[in-house]
Design a protein around this motif. Structure first.
Motif, PDB file in Angstrom:
ATOM      1  N   GLY A 369      44.899  22.335  49.015  1.00 19.23           N
ATOM      2  CA  GLY A 369      44.332  21.502  50.067  1.00 19.23           C
ATOM      3  C   GLY A 369      43.486  22.270  51.062  1.00 19.23           C
ATOM      4  O   GLY A 369      42.331  21.922  51.320  1.00 19.23           O
ATOM      5  N   ARG A 370      44.062  23.320  51.648  1.00 21.74           N
ATOM      6  CA  ARG A 370      43.280  24.198  52.522  1.00 21.74           C
ATOM      7  C   ARG A 370      42.702  25.291  51.632  1.00 21.74           C
ATOM      8  O   ARG A 370      43.434  26.139  51.127  1.00 21.74           O
ATOM      9  CB  ARG A 370      44.151  24.766  53.640  1.00 21.74           C
ATOM     10  CG  ARG A 370      44.581  23.702  54.645  1.00 21.74           C
ATOM     11  CD  ARG A 370      45.260  24.307  55.847  1.00 21.74           C
ATOM     12  NE  ARG A 370      46.525  24.962  55.498  1.00 21.74           N
ATOM     13  CZ  ARG A 370      47.215  25.729  56.327  1.00 21.74           C
ATOM     14  NH1 ARG A 370      46.758  25.962  57.546  1.00 21.74           N
ATOM     15  NH2 ARG A 370      48.346  26.274  55.959  1.00 21.74           N
ATOM     16  N   VAL A 371      41.403  25.261  51.440  1.00 21.97           N
ATOM     17  CA  VAL A 371      40.776  26.092  50.406  1.00 21.97           C
ATOM     18  C   VAL A 371      40.351  27.449  50.958  1.00 21.97           C
ATOM     19  O   VAL A 371      40.628  28.492  50.362  1.00 21.97           O
ATOM     20  CB  VAL A 371      39.571  25.355  49.790  1.00 21.97           C
ATOM     21  CG1 VAL A 371      38.927  26.200  48.696  1.00 21.97           C
ATOM     22  CG2 VAL A 371      40.020  24.007  49.218  1.00 21.97           C
ATOM     23  N   LEU A 372      39.668  27.455  52.100  1.00 22.55           N
ATOM     24  CA  LEU A 372      39.152  28.687  52.695  1.00 22.55           C
ATOM     25  C   LEU A 372      39.407  28.685  54.194  1.00 22.55           C
ATOM     26  O   LEU A 372      39.495  27.618  54.817  1.00 22.55           O
ATOM     27  CB  LEU A 372      37.640  28.827  52.447  1.00 22.55           C
ATOM     28  CG  LEU A 372      37.153  28.836  50.999  1.00 22.55           C
ATOM     29  CD1 LEU A 372      35.627  28.731  50.964  1.00 22.55           C
ATOM     30  CD2 LEU A 372      37.613  30.101  50.283  1.00 22.55           C
ATOM     31  N   SER A 373      39.498  29.867  54.760  1.00 23.96           N
ATOM     32  CA  SER A 373      39.604  30.033  56.209  1.00 23.96           C
ATOM     33  C   SER A 373      38.484  30.980  56.612  1.00 23.96           C
ATOM     34  O   SER A 373      38.523  32.168  56.301  1.00 23.96           O
ATOM     35  CB  SER A 373      40.974  30.609  56.581  1.00 23.96           C
ATOM     36  OG  SER A 373      41.203  30.550  57.966  1.00 23.96           O
ATOM     37  N   VAL A 374      37.478  30.451  57.295  1.00 22.37           N
ATOM     38  CA  VAL A 374      36.246  31.194  57.562  1.00 22.37           C
ATOM     39  C   VAL A 374      36.297  31.754  58.979  1.00 22.37           C
ATOM     40  O   VAL A 374      36.448  31.017  59.956  1.00 22.37           O
ATOM     41  CB  VAL A 374      35.016  30.290  57.381  1.00 22.37           C
ATOM     42  CG1 VAL A 374      33.743  31.076  57.602  1.00 22.37           C
ATOM     43  CG2 VAL A 374      35.023  29.667  55.984  1.00 22.37           C
ATOM     44  N   VAL A 375      36.175  33.087  59.093  1.00 22.65           N
ATOM     45  CA  VAL A 375      36.395  33.779  60.359  1.00 22.65           C
ATOM     46  C   VAL A 375      35.085  34.302  60.942  1.00 22.65           C
ATOM     47  O   VAL A 375      34.244  34.856  60.232  1.00 22.65           O
ATOM     48  CB  VAL A 375      37.367  34.963  60.165  1.00 22.65           C
ATOM     49  CG1 VAL A 375      37.633  35.671  61.500  1.00 22.65           C
ATOM     50  CG2 VAL A 375      38.667  34.484  59.541  1.00 22.65           C
ATOM     51  N   GLY A 376      34.939  34.145  62.251  1.00 23.63           N
ATOM     52  CA  GLY A 376      33.841  34.749  62.991  1.00 23.63           C
ATOM     53  C   GLY A 376      34.385  35.558  64.141  1.00 23.63           C
ATOM     54  O   GLY A 376      35.349  35.151  64.791  1.00 23.63           O
ATOM     55  N   VAL A 377      33.803  36.721  64.387  1.00 25.57           N
ATOM     56  CA  VAL A 377      34.202  37.583  65.503  1.00 25.57           C
ATOM     57  C   VAL A 377      32.966  37.847  66.354  1.00 25.57           C
ATOM     58  O   VAL A 377      31.878  38.119  65.825  1.00 25.57           O
ATOM     59  CB  VAL A 377      34.808  38.910  65.002  1.00 25.57           C
ATOM     60  CG1 VAL A 377      35.130  39.829  66.167  1.00 25.57           C
ATOM     61  CG2 VAL A 377      36.059  38.648  64.169  1.00 25.57           C
TER      62      VAL A 377
END
Length: 420
Positions: A369-377
């Motif tokens: 269900g939750r496919v990707l977790s996209v991170v920005g810094v």
């Protein structure tokens, strides 16, 4: 140090990525892992529901440290089995993991420790439900007493919806916890605990509802950010002294010392911090924004926690930047998700995999269900949001959806703790 991470989500990808940057790590494994962790760690097979299998893998792989990510193996006793096999393990034993595995146990511990939390009542018989509901609300908070992956909670002003959810849980054999509603913004605080020593990490805030503006049903988490520019500077010290340390001391008094990551889910109310829930492991998706800001090498830190030497570890070092993560979910989530669709544009190191697998032809496809977790810094939340959403825009997955407002109110200065 040979480090073995147990789990297959974006939280485990974040742990693997952090460990891959630690010069002390000489070998890195992840079981069962996913298409993203495979780029940094050896992929190993294991049944997460079998503590003995996890322990056998730790021994055969010659692990110096096992880090257990998900709650299910922890509640099932995997950390006990690994330690019994002679391998240092980051994660609480089954008895201490009840702080997450049983909400009624957590409430009992908090009551004994004098920890501020919502008023609650456990209902295990449908015949008692209506009378119990009358003692709460509006607003009604209805929770599954056991593990529910963040989706067993309904918060509603509609008593009939609360009743329907409670009856569904009871019909499934699950006791129900009713709670009073807590005002104020929510926050998550992770604390490393080695039985007695408590070392807090940065506070974060996650987003449970599936839709923008906190609409729709609860999920396992649709995004998060850290740090919290709107929180008072004394927040962490206050939470540690009034909430975390009393619970740690109470568990130790009961003969079930907690070792691992104690996660306090909080409501920052007009009367001070109040506990919404405790978890016995790194949170997902908060881990994805806390770890990128940690400058202290992670392997030695977790090993010190696992071996009871946390008090001897040097103080933690943090970046002064901010981090935002946006979860890309499959069509249908948080209901039955569509799976098997090809994912492109997810090769960036800032794209953490959760529900993915690699097909025999090499293509990465969705598997949850939750496919990707996209991170920005970035230098602040505004810059971190821009980086995260720029990465989101480069990902292609048929039918995918995500929230567009992660950290928006905080970045705009529209959040504050209610005055006491």
């Amino acid at each position: 140090m040979r480090v073995l991470v147990i789990g297959s989500g974006a939280r485990e990808h974040a742990l693997v990525l952090a460990a891959s940057h630690d010069p002390a790590v000489t070998a890195l494994g992840c079981a069962p892992g996913n298409a993203g962790t495979a780029a940094f760690a050896e992929t190993l097979g294991v049944d997460l529901t079998l503590p003995s299998a996890i322990a056998e893998l730790a021994v055969s792989w010659r692990a110096d440290l096992v880090v257990i990510g998900p709650e299910v193996p922890l509640v099932g006793g995997a950390a006990d089995a690994v330690r019994a096999a002679g391998v240092p393990c980051f994660g609480p034993g089954a008895d201490a993991a009840r702080i997450e595995g049983s909400k009624s146990f957590a409430k009992e511990v908090m009551a004994s420790a004098g920890v501020p939390t919502a008023r609650s009542e456990v209902v295990d018989n449908p015949a008692h439900l209506d009378a119990a509901l009358a003692r709460f609300g509006p607003t009604w908070v209805v929770k599954d007493d056991g593990l529910a992956a963040g989706k067993g909670v309904v918060v509603t002003e509609d008593v009939e919806r609360a009743r329907k959810h409670a009856l569904m849980l009871l019909d499934g054999g699950h006791p129900v916890v009713l709670e009073s509603f807590l005002d104020g913004p929510e926050a998550s605080l992770f604390c490393l605990v080695d039985g007695r020593t408590v070392v807090p990490l940065l506070p974060a805030q996650d987003f449970k509802r599936v839709g923008d503006g906190d609409t729709g049903p609860n999920t396992g988490g649709m995004g998060a950010y850290a740090p919290l520019p709107w929180s008072p500077p004394e927040l962490v010290d206050e939470v540690v002294s009034t909430i975390v340390r009393p619970v740690v001391d109470e568990l130790d008094r009961r003969g079930v010392p907690f070792s691992g990551l104690l996660y306090a889910g909080l409501a920052l109310t007009s009367e001070g911090p109040r506990v919404i829930e405790f978890n016995c492991r790194f949170g997902d998706p908060e881990t994805q924004v806390v770890l990128p800001l940690l400058r202290t090498p992670i392997a030695g830190l977790l090993h010190a926690t696992a071996t009871g030497t946390l008090a001897e570890h040097p103080p933690l070092e943090w970046s002064d930047e901010a981090a935002v993560t946006v979860v890309i979910a499959a069509d249908g989530y948080p209901g039955k998700p569509r799976t098997g669709d090809v994912i492109t544009g997810g090769e960036d190191e800032g794209v953490l995999h959760a529900g993915t697998r690699r097909r025999d032809d090499g293509a990465v496809v969705s598997s949850g269900g939750r496919v990707l977790s996209v991170v920005g810094v970035g230098e602040d939340l505004t810059a971190a949001r821009e980086e995260a959403y720029a990465r989101v825009s480069r990902v292609n997955l048929t039918g995918a959806h995500y929230r567009t407002d992660i950290a928006a109110r905080a970045a705009a200065g529209h959040l504050a703790v209610p005055a006491r």
